[in-house]
Design a protein around this motif. Structure first.
Motif, mmCIF file in Angstrom:
data_model
loop_
_atom_site.group_PDB
_atom_site.id
_atom_site.type_symbol
_atom_site.label_atom_id
_atom_site.label_comp_id
_atom_site.label_asym_id
_atom_site.label_seq_id
_atom_site.Cartn_x
_atom_site.Cartn_y
_atom_site.Cartn_z
ATOM 1 N N THR A 42 1.493 -1.195 -0.067
ATOM 2 C CA THR A 42 -0.190 -0.221 0.013
ATOM 3 C C THR A 42 0.879 1.103 0.119
ATOM 4 O OG1 THR A 42 -1.815 -0.959 0.943
ATOM 5 C CG2 THR A 42 -1.675 0.825 1.154
ATOM 6 N N LEU B 260 -0.617 2.631 8.941
ATOM 7 C CA LEU B 260 -0.116 0.845 9.521
ATOM 8 C C LEU B 260 -1.021 0.283 10.549
ATOM 9 C CD1 LEU B 260 3.597 0.616 11.414
ATOM 10 C CD2 LEU B 260 2.908 0.614 9.159
ATOM 11 N N ALA C 287 -4.227 0.374 6.457
ATOM 12 C CA ALA C 287 -2.982 -0.722 5.133
ATOM 13 C C ALA C 287 -3.636 -1.585 5.372
ATOM 14 C CB ALA C 287 -1.798 -0.628 5.231
ATOM 15 N N ASN D 95 2.625 -4.818 3.585
ATOM 16 C CA ASN D 95 3.929 -3.744 3.667
ATOM 17 C C ASN D 95 3.636 -2.631 3.525
ATOM 18 O OD1 ASN D 95 5.769 -5.387 4.812
ATOM 19 N ND2 ASN D 95 6.005 -6.276 2.796
ATOM 20 N N VAL D 96 3.744 -1.367 3.980
ATOM 21 C CA VAL D 96 3.707 -0.193 3.841
ATOM 22 C C VAL D 96 4.613 0.702 2.965
ATOM 23 C CG1 VAL D 96 2.282 1.806 4.653
ATOM 24 C CG2 VAL D 96 1.691 -0.984 5.284
ATOM 25 N N ARG E 249 3.469 -3.672 8.330
ATOM 26 C CA ARG E 249 2.297 -3.807 8.719
ATOM 27 C C ARG E 249 1.842 -4.483 10.429
ATOM 28 N NH1 ARG E 249 -3.253 -5.906 6.127
ATOM 29 N NH2 ARG E 249 -2.436 -7.118 6.955
ATOM 30 N N ARG E 250 2.739 -5.236 10.104
ATOM 31 C CA ARG E 250 2.650 -5.831 11.905
ATOM 32 C C ARG E 250 3.064 -5.165 12.993
ATOM 33 N NH1 ARG E 250 7.768 -7.707 11.727
ATOM 34 N NH2 ARG E 250 8.979 -8.553 10.618
ATOM 35 N N ALA F 247 2.867 -2.330 14.197
ATOM 36 C CA ALA F 247 1.775 -0.857 14.437
ATOM 37 C C ALA F 247 1.977 -0.804 15.682
ATOM 38 C CB ALA F 247 0.687 -1.208 13.359
#
Length: 203
Positions: free
Chosen positions: A10, A87, A90, A94-95, A140-141, A143
């Protein structure tokens, strides 16, 4: 700058900030190369990332651009707070995150960072000036790792990254993806705006 869009990535534009050095003018809407800076960014993200969104506490300037807009989950914490919201919202593992005042972001470098992150927490380029956390890919994990920094008032992205298992692209490798020499250039002042207009190619 062609290629397929990355399904697990994203692309996020952080459109916060007070723009004090720009007289509180919305930097995202300033025109560079015949288009608003944010439109230049969204154009490049759309060709690179499967999903694109904007983090902004005031959505009004961006609602007609056809992308999801999310506010900060914990407002008033600068770019790190914006990363936190990115995060959280999304839809992909992955961001990629960038600032709204960066008209020359590099799709080739975005792709390289996305390929590099693997199972690590982030992939961050470094140039001769240091880390470039606002042209980086984050998992993302991670966050849940952000709020303790926000609560303590530790808002520097560089400080946050030092606590991560991050893949750092060294300057010599970062430079190989810099199709435009000014990929990390951001428009903070009227002089910066004039420089960007001189450097820009029209969309």
């Amino acid at each position: 700058m062609g290629g397929h869009r990355l399904e697990e990535l994203t692309g996020v534009v952080l459109a916060g900030g007070q723009a004090r050095r720009m007289g509180h003018v919305n930097k995202a809407l300033m025109t560079v190369g015949g288009a608003a800076v944010i439109d230049r960014i969204l154009d490049r993200l759309s060709e690179t990332c499967a999903h694109v969104m904007v983090i902004a506490n005031d959505p009004a300037p961006y609602t007609e651009r056809g992308v999801p807009i999310f506010p900060d989950a914990m407002p008033g914490h600068g770019a790190l707070g914006g990363l936190h919201s990115a995060l959280l919202n999304a839809p992909t593992p992955n961001v990629f995150v960038c600032g709204c005042d960066m008209p020359f972001i590099s799709p080739p470098l975005i792709r390289a960072l996305a390929a590099r992150i693997g199972t690590q927490d982030a992939a961050v380029p470094r140039d001769g000036y240091g880390l470039q956390p606002l042209h980086a890919v984050y998992a993302r994990r991670i966050a849940p790792l952000v709020p303790p920094f926000l609560v303590r008032g530790e808002l520097r992205l560089e400080r946050f990254i030092t606590g991560l298992d991050a893949a750092i692209l060294p300057p010599q490798e970062t430079a190989t993806y810099a199709a435009e020499a000014e990929i990390f250039f951001n428009v903070n002042t009227p002089d910066d705006l004039e420089q960007a207009r001189e450097k820009a190619r029209p969309l």
